[in-house]
Write a protein that holds these residues in place. Structure first.
Motif, PDB file in Angstrom:
ATOM      1  N   GLN A   1      18.451  63.822 -10.239  1.00  0.00           N
ATOM      2  CA  GLN A   1      18.310  62.442 -10.695  1.00  0.00           C
ATOM      3  C   GLN A   1      17.631  62.377 -12.064  1.00  0.00           C
ATOM      4  OE1 GLN A   1      15.479  59.664  -8.754  1.00  0.00           O
ATOM      5  NE2 GLN A   1      17.253  58.359  -8.399  1.00  0.00           N
ATOM      6  N   TYR A   2      16.582  63.173 -12.227  1.00  0.00           N
ATOM      7  CA  TYR A   2      15.880  63.188 -13.512  1.00  0.00           C
ATOM      8  C   TYR A   2      16.818  63.661 -14.625  1.00  0.00           C
ATOM      9  CZ  TYR A   2      12.385  64.179 -17.081  1.00  0.00           C
ATOM     10  OH  TYR A   2      11.671  64.202 -18.247  1.00  0.00           O
ATOM     11  N   ALA A   3      17.583  64.712 -14.344  1.00  0.00           N
ATOM     12  CA  ALA A   3      18.496  65.241 -15.360  1.00  0.00           C
ATOM     13  C   ALA A   3      19.559  64.215 -15.741  1.00  0.00           C
ATOM     14  CB  ALA A   3      19.148  66.519 -14.853  1.00  0.00           C
ATOM     15  N   LEU A   4      20.104  63.524 -14.749  1.00  0.00           N
ATOM     16  CA  LEU A   4      21.146  62.532 -15.022  1.00  0.00           C
ATOM     17  C   LEU A   4      20.638  61.386 -15.902  1.00  0.00           C
ATOM     18  CD1 LEU A   4      22.936  62.322 -11.551  1.00  0.00           C
ATOM     19  CD2 LEU A   4      23.875  63.264 -13.670  1.00  0.00           C
ATOM     20  N   LYS A   5      19.347  61.133 -15.837  1.00  0.00           N
ATOM     21  CA  LYS A   5      18.765  60.083 -16.673  1.00  0.00           C
ATOM     22  C   LYS A   5      18.685  60.495 -18.141  1.00  0.00           C
ATOM     23  CE  LYS A   5      15.816  57.868 -13.185  1.00  0.00           C
ATOM     24  NZ  LYS A   5      14.414  57.613 -12.765  1.00  0.00           N
ATOM     25  N   HIS A   6      18.637  61.794 -18.407  1.00  0.00           N
ATOM     26  CA  HIS A   6      18.312  62.247 -19.761  1.00  0.00           C
ATOM     27  C   HIS A   6      19.446  62.982 -20.476  1.00  0.00           C
ATOM     28  CE1 HIS A   6      14.316  61.524 -17.990  1.00  0.00           C
ATOM     29  NE2 HIS A   6      13.963  61.238 -19.213  1.00  0.00           N
ATOM     30  N   ILE A   7      20.500  63.349 -19.777  1.00  0.00           N
ATOM     31  CA  ILE A   7      21.597  64.018 -20.463  1.00  0.00           C
ATOM     32  C   ILE A   7      22.625  62.981 -20.928  1.00  0.00           C
ATOM     33  CG2 ILE A   7      21.312  66.214 -19.259  1.00  0.00           C
ATOM     34  CD1 ILE A   7      23.500  65.425 -17.353  1.00  0.00           C
ATOM     35  N   VAL A   8      23.437  63.373 -21.886  1.00  0.00           N
ATOM     36  CA  VAL A   8      24.447  62.456 -22.436  1.00  0.00           C
ATOM     37  C   VAL A   8      25.815  63.129 -22.378  1.00  0.00           C
ATOM     38  CG1 VAL A   8      22.833  61.234 -23.931  1.00  0.00           C
ATOM     39  CG2 VAL A   8      24.000  63.278 -24.785  1.00  0.00           C
ATOM     40  N   GLY A   9      26.857  62.303 -22.401  1.00  0.00           N
ATOM     41  CA  GLY A   9      28.217  62.821 -22.373  1.00  0.00           C
ATOM     42  C   GLY A   9      29.200  61.738 -21.969  1.00  0.00           C
ATOM     43  N   ASP A  10      30.474  62.077 -21.990  1.00  0.00           N
ATOM     44  CA  ASP A  10      31.524  61.172 -21.521  1.00  0.00           C
ATOM     45  C   ASP A  10      31.929  61.502 -20.091  1.00  0.00           C
ATOM     46  OD1 ASP A  10      31.986  59.782 -24.117  1.00  0.00           O
ATOM     47  OD2 ASP A  10      32.572  61.807 -24.752  1.00  0.00           O
ATOM     48  N   ILE A  11      31.863  62.802 -19.759  1.00  0.00           N
ATOM     49  CA  ILE A  11      32.224  63.290 -18.421  1.00  0.00           C
ATOM     50  C   ILE A  11      31.133  64.266 -17.994  1.00  0.00           C
ATOM     51  CG2 ILE A  11      34.136  64.175 -17.011  1.00  0.00           C
ATOM     52  CD1 ILE A  11      35.734  64.177 -19.757  1.00  0.00           C
ATOM     53  N   PHE A  12      30.847  64.282 -16.703  1.00  0.00           N
ATOM     54  CA  PHE A  12      29.789  65.147 -16.195  1.00  0.00           C
ATOM     55  C   PHE A  12      30.293  65.960 -15.003  1.00  0.00           C
ATOM     56  CE2 PHE A  12      27.953  61.512 -18.225  1.00  0.00           C
ATOM     57  CZ  PHE A  12      26.913  62.026 -18.984  1.00  0.00           C
ATOM     58  N   VAL A  13      29.824  67.185 -14.935  1.00  0.00           N
ATOM     59  CA  VAL A  13      30.084  68.043 -13.782  1.00  0.00           C
ATOM     60  C   VAL A  13      28.746  68.544 -13.263  1.00  0.00           C
ATOM     61  CG1 VAL A  13      30.976  70.289 -13.010  1.00  0.00           C
ATOM     62  CG2 VAL A  13      32.412  68.788 -14.405  1.00  0.00           C
ATOM     63  N   ILE A  14      28.543  68.440 -11.948  1.00  0.00           N
ATOM     64  CA  ILE A  14      27.367  69.039 -11.310  1.00  0.00           C
ATOM     65  C   ILE A  14      27.829  70.282 -10.571  1.00  0.00           C
ATOM     66  CG2 ILE A  14      25.554  68.770  -9.577  1.00  0.00           C
ATOM     67  CD1 ILE A  14      25.565  65.795 -10.105  1.00  0.00           C
TER      68      ILE A  14
END
Length: 261
Positions: free
Chosen positions: A80-93
């Protein structure tokens, strides 16, 4: 070109990180010219040489980044913390232990290019103790039965989603984050890709019974208000029973009074 950000939560994965980076870089080469790719590691206060390894690779590659939490906040909070601070158009976990194949990112992107906002890995099977595997399946089916919203069975955090989905997940602001449940209930156009989980490529798992128990509690608190509603369901019956007991005691007291005479 759109930016694809690959998010990798890590905790004591010093042996897996070099192998994972080798594989993810191979995927990156296949996507050259189609996407700008960042690889972001969320280090959950590892106690081994994970941090040193991340520093080394971030110096070698200009698209590898990381941050380290001040203590072990747990897998879900780390995400959750990482998702708040990273940027992009598409994300993969994706985890770095190799249980979820990095090469599936290519399949995820193919589905995304065909109009899907969420693409997730559906765990058809895994190399695991039969008893533990059965407990997992039972837990998620119980969770689905009592969940306030949709729960997708056999789904984990291994997924691709758009920035709009990321913002919707974060908008929930849950004190007990459970990212896979959030991905299930935010809506959008989603599709599953079935696969079998592999064995770890190296090292030992960080999951034990206590960790899984905490994970299960977080899942229940995030997905359903049923435990909070149960007392209200029980209250009328408890009140009726209490009234019956008090009435019965008053009758006995009267009988005892008559017996005195």
């Amino acid at each position: 070109m759109k930016k694809l950000t690959i998010l990798c939560p890590v905790y004591n994965e010093e042996h897996c990180i070099p192998l994972f980076i080798e594989r993810v870089k191979n995927v990156e080469r296949q996507l050259s010219g189609k996407y700008l790719i960042d690889i972001f590691f969320s280090n959950n206060a590892s106690t081994d040489s994970t941090l040193a390894s991340l520093k080394k690779y971030s110096e070698i590659y200009d698209n590898i980044y990381f941050f380290t939490l001040s203590k072990n906040f747990g897998y879900q909070n780390s995400l959750q913390y990482a998702l708040k601070h990273i940027v992009g158009d598409i994300f993969v976990i994706i985890d770095v232990d190799g249980e979820d194949p990095v090469e599936m990112i290519l399949e995820f992107l193919n589905k995304y290019e065909n109009g899907y906002d969420i693409v997730y890995g559906e765990r058809a099977d895994r190399d695991e103790n039969y008893f533990i595997k059965s407990l997992r399946k039972l837990f998620y089916r119980i969770l689905k039965a009592f969940s306030d919203d949709e729960i997708i069975l056999d789904m984990a955090e291994f997924s691709l989603f758009t920035n709009e989905v990321r913002l919707s997940i974060l908008d929930e602001n849950n004190s007990f984050p459970f990212i896979r449940a959030a991905i299930s209930r935010v809506g959008y156009n989603k599709v599953a890709i079935s696969y079998k989980r592999n064995k770890r490529i190296s090292g030992k798992t960080n999951y034990n019974f206590l960790t899984m128990l905490k994970f299960a509690v977080a899942g229940i608190l995030s997905a359903t208000t049923y435990p909070l509603r149960v007392p209200f369901y029980i209250f009328p019956f408890w009140l009726f029973y209490l009234g019956y007991v008090l009435y019965d005691l008053s009758i006995d007291e009267k009988l005892n009074t008559w017996n005195l005479f």
